[in-house]
Design an enzyme around this catalytic site. Sequence first.
Site, short mmCIF file in Angstrom:
data_model
loop_
_atom_site.label_atom_id
_atom_site.label_comp_id
_atom_site.label_asym_id
_atom_site.label_seq_id
_atom_site.Cartn_x
_atom_site.Cartn_y
_atom_site.Cartn_z
N LYS A 1 6.95 51.57 65.32
CA LYS A 1 7.46 50.29 64.80
C LYS A 1 6.85 49.07 65.48
O LYS A 1 6.85 47.98 64.91
CB LYS A 1 8.98 50.25 64.92
CG LYS A 1 9.73 51.16 63.95
CD LYS A 1 9.67 50.62 62.54
CE LYS A 1 10.60 51.37 61.61
NZ LYS A 1 10.65 50.78 60.25
N SER B 1 6.87 60.39 64.28
CA SER B 1 7.07 58.94 64.18
C SER B 1 7.84 58.31 65.33
O SER B 1 7.70 57.11 65.57
CB SER B 1 7.76 58.59 62.86
OG SER B 1 9.00 59.27 62.76
#
Length: 421
Positions: free
Chosen positions: A59, A314
């Site tokens: 992110k 992720s």
Amino acid sequence: MNKENVTYFPSIDNIKVAADTIKKVSAVTPLSPSLRYSNHFNANVLLKREDLQQVRSYKIRGAYNKISSLTPEQSKKGVVCASAGNHAQGVALSCKLLEIEGTIYMPAPTPNQKVEQVKMFGGDFIEIKLVGDTFDDANHAAMQECDQLHKTFIHPFNDEKVIEGQATIGLEILEQSTEPIDYVFIAVGGGGLAAGLSTVFKQLSPNTKIIGVEPEGAPSMSVSIKNNRNTELDQIEKFVDGAAVKRVGDLTFSICKENLHDMITVPEGKACQTILELYNKDAIVVEPAGALSISALDLYTEEIKGKNVVCVVSGSNNDITRTSEIKERALLYANLKHYFIVKFPQRAGALKEFVVDILGENDDITYFQYAKKTNRENGSAVVGIQLKTADDLEPLISKMKEHNFYGDYLNDKPDLFQFLV
């Protein structure tokens, strides 16, 4: 403005600019071969380790690229976001590095560990506001502040600069791989990562199949692609919090419906199994969303044989307090944990008889709670039993019925299960 019919696709030139922008803060994460998964699937399985970023997820890429793009006037007014997870950490660190004031709205029940992480990354440049009981409450408050004070809202996925930042993972994979890549498996929440990465491969490696993976309880992208319109779900299962949204972005949907080879869903329990396997066998810590891409390989066992396969890991922001729930969900998914209403005769020795004559040699009682005190002939209890193998279930039920201990089976009665367990 309704962007449902937009035709925006990030350009490779803009993605390369993003890569240059974020190199100050984003690590070029390893593309690591997984010997265990390669042997298991008879394929060359590589893990793109975004869990090794400073904020322990990808992110930071999109957040930093977006905030870096602000005009001096926008930067002076500050930024706002709403998040209880990885996006908040990416925004916080970006604000600190760029010396821009940011306000981060989080739901009031957010675990203190997550709040402290965000504070650590943002330092004096961020203010955290705990508002409401849900993400929607926090998001509404964040949007109000943006409207009233003319601040810039940093969206977690439905933003061009955010998408271009996440897309840099695709460039890295292609630069790091020594052979053509046949498949890339990638978790899908709001769709920012999938939209960006799939665009890179569509233009630079069009034969690569990009497989989007959602949790079974939050299939917002799958449903939207099936309906050919961005569709908001009425309810979602929030366990895989990094990939559980009711509605994906309009921008991301328009890209993903064109670029993704397939959208599939993975049961939450399967993701939990993967979390435990990665920790116990590979010493890798992942969050539920970070386990989705690897969990999906079982659904493509035949297709990926002999192929070069990349799974994007992720993130690794897993709260240790969730460990017991992760184990429970994994056991339930594997059919090794079972809950029953058991009828115990109200006489001495009944429990001993159940343990000695009914349970198998390797069966273990993990939960026991009388439903209510009773003076009747039989008293009921909710009993949780962990089995050695899934094949032990039918013999157990048969013996319970034969000896008149069987009351009901709760695993396939979710409403009753939630009420009693």
